[in-house]
Motif scaffolding. Structure first.
Motif, PDB file in Angstrom:
ATOM      1  N   ASP A 182     -76.997 -15.019  56.988  1.00 17.44           N
ATOM      2  CA  ASP A 182     -75.833 -15.522  57.731  1.00 17.44           C
ATOM      3  C   ASP A 182     -74.536 -15.237  56.957  1.00 17.44           C
ATOM      4  O   ASP A 182     -73.514 -14.882  57.559  1.00 17.44           O
ATOM      5  N   PHE A 183     -74.599 -15.420  55.637  1.00 20.71           N
ATOM      6  CA  PHE A 183     -73.409 -15.183  54.819  1.00 20.71           C
ATOM      7  C   PHE A 183     -72.967 -13.717  54.913  1.00 20.71           C
ATOM      8  O   PHE A 183     -71.776 -13.428  55.128  1.00 20.71           O
ATOM      9  N   ASP A 200     -68.687  -8.898  59.584  1.00 17.40           N
ATOM     10  CA  ASP A 200     -67.561  -9.144  60.498  1.00 17.40           C
ATOM     11  C   ASP A 200     -66.234  -8.891  59.782  1.00 17.40           C
ATOM     12  O   ASP A 200     -65.292  -8.308  60.369  1.00 17.40           O
ATOM     13  N   ALA A 201     -66.139  -9.309  58.521  1.00 19.07           N
ATOM     14  CA  ALA A 201     -64.919  -9.079  57.747  1.00 19.07           C
ATOM     15  C   ALA A 201     -64.703  -7.583  57.509  1.00 19.07           C
ATOM     16  O   ALA A 201     -63.567  -7.089  57.577  1.00 19.07           O
ATOM     17  N   ILE A 235     -70.505   3.843  66.907  1.00 21.95           N
ATOM     18  CA  ILE A 235     -70.860   2.478  67.341  1.00 21.95           C
ATOM     19  C   ILE A 235     -70.124   2.101  68.619  1.00 21.95           C
ATOM     20  O   ILE A 235     -70.671   1.447  69.499  1.00 21.95           O
ATOM     21  N   GLY A 236     -68.889   2.548  68.732  1.00 23.38           N
ATOM     22  CA  GLY A 236     -68.076   2.168  69.888  1.00 23.38           C
ATOM     23  C   GLY A 236     -67.429   0.814  69.658  1.00 23.38           C
ATOM     24  O   GLY A 236     -67.018   0.489  68.547  1.00 23.38           O
ATOM     25  N   SER A 237     -67.361   0.033  70.703  1.00 21.39           N
ATOM     26  CA  SER A 237     -66.774  -1.313  70.579  1.00 21.39           C
ATOM     27  C   SER A 237     -67.723  -2.212  69.789  1.00 21.39           C
ATOM     28  O   SER A 237     -68.926  -2.261  70.061  1.00 21.39           O
ATOM     29  N   TYR A 238     -67.156  -2.913  68.824  1.00 13.59           N
ATOM     30  CA  TYR A 238     -67.951  -3.813  67.965  1.00 13.59           C
ATOM     31  C   TYR A 238     -68.265  -5.092  68.724  1.00 13.59           C
ATOM     32  O   TYR A 238     -67.358  -5.808  69.173  1.00 13.59           O
ATOM     33  N   LEU A 239     -69.582  -5.389  68.893  1.00 15.66           N
ATOM     34  CA  LEU A 239     -70.003  -6.556  69.653  1.00 15.66           C
ATOM     35  C   LEU A 239     -70.580  -7.648  68.772  1.00 15.66           C
ATOM     36  O   LEU A 239     -71.181  -8.602  69.278  1.00 15.66           O
ATOM     37  N   GLY A 240     -70.427  -7.541  67.470  1.00 11.62           N
ATOM     38  CA  GLY A 240     -70.909  -8.579  66.563  1.00 11.62           C
ATOM     39  C   GLY A 240     -72.231  -8.220  65.911  1.00 11.62           C
ATOM     40  O   GLY A 240     -72.755  -7.119  66.076  1.00 11.62           O
ATOM     41  N   THR A 241     -72.773  -9.191  65.183  1.00 17.62           N
ATOM     42  CA  THR A 241     -74.028  -8.982  64.471  1.00 17.62           C
ATOM     43  C   THR A 241     -75.181  -9.646  65.220  1.00 17.62           C
ATOM     44  O   THR A 241     -74.972 -10.524  66.059  1.00 17.62           O
TER      45      THR A 241
END
Length: 247
Positions: free
Chosen positions: A38-39, A45-46, A79-85
């Motif tokens: 999770d960390f 994301d950063a 990747i295109g648009s970043y949709l998160g992890t």
């Protein structure tokens, strides 16, 4: 009856062992490992935010971080648009305190896996003293068709390069055949120039010999005129001049 009970007991033990094995394989991450996943998911994301803001140089504390940010930025095109992890996995490096975290990234065009290697320093008691990024790599997940297409393009590019090099070598080798012709032409030109020079020299020598003969004729004519008592050489004609050899 005893044999039957023994057989049933063995079957029961085998089923139990099989169930234990499958249960161990499906055990989820421990609390500590899940916290680490999770960390580092937040770290990914950063990383995306830094690359999207084009602020890599300001946030590149070490060379490993700089290379990781640049690698992620180059992968963003695929990747295109970043949709998160979307979760990940944690793994300790064998015979060390170092570990690797793999974070799954969702994208509009392709998914990817960000692999983060962390080097850990421990004290004499085995307690963690410090940790720093050793390597950050972003691996885009391509479909089988895309992989085959890239492989075909790489093959064509490699073969094309080889053929171009072979053609250039063939052209260079074919030019070697012109070297004897150029050498022969140069030699012929040199011989022609030499013959021209010899002709000019011969003409000069001939003119000098003719000049010498005229001077000799004038001297002989003057001597004969003096011997005859004539004051002029008019009427004298010298037919030929021959050298007389004494016996």
């Amino acid at each position: 009856m005893k044999k039957l009970l023994a057989i049933l007991g063995m079957i029961t033990c085998m089923i139990g062992l099989t169930a234990c094995g499958s249960a161990e394989e499906s055990v989820p991450l421990g609390a500590k490992e899940q916290q680490m996943v999770d960390f580092y998911a937040q770290r990914v994301d950063a990383i995306y935010n830094i690359c999207a803001a084009d602020a890599i140089e300001e946030n590149a504390e070490t060379e490993a971080v700089l290379n990781g940010l640049l690698n992620f930025q180059s992968a963003m095109e695929d990747i295109g648009s970043y949709l998160g992890t979307d979760g990940g996995e944690f793994e300790y490096v064998e015979d060390s305190s170092d570990y690797i975290v793999r974070i799954n990234v969702k994208g509009s065009d392709h998914n990817a896996v960000v692999e983060i290697s962390v080097a850990v320093e421990t004290d004499f008691a085995g307690r963690e003293v410090s940790a720093q990024y050793a390597n950050i790599t972003t691996n885009v997940e391509y479909s089988f068709g895309e992989i085959m297409e890239k492989a075909a393009l790489n093959t064509l590019l490699g073969m094309g390069t080889v053929f171009i090099v072979l053609i250039l070598i063939s052209l260079i080798i074919s030019l070697f055949a012109l070297i004897p012709k150029l050498t022969a032409k140069k030699k012929a030109s040199g011989k022609a120039q030499e013959a021209k020079t010899d002709n000019v020299v011969a003409q000069i020598i001939e003119k000098e010999e003719l000049s010498d003969d005229l001077e000799l004729v004038a001297v002989i004519s003057a001597a004969i005129a003096a011997y005859e008592g004539s004051g002029s050489t008019d009427g004298f004609v010298v037919r030929s001049i021959r050298k007389a050899y004494k016996k």
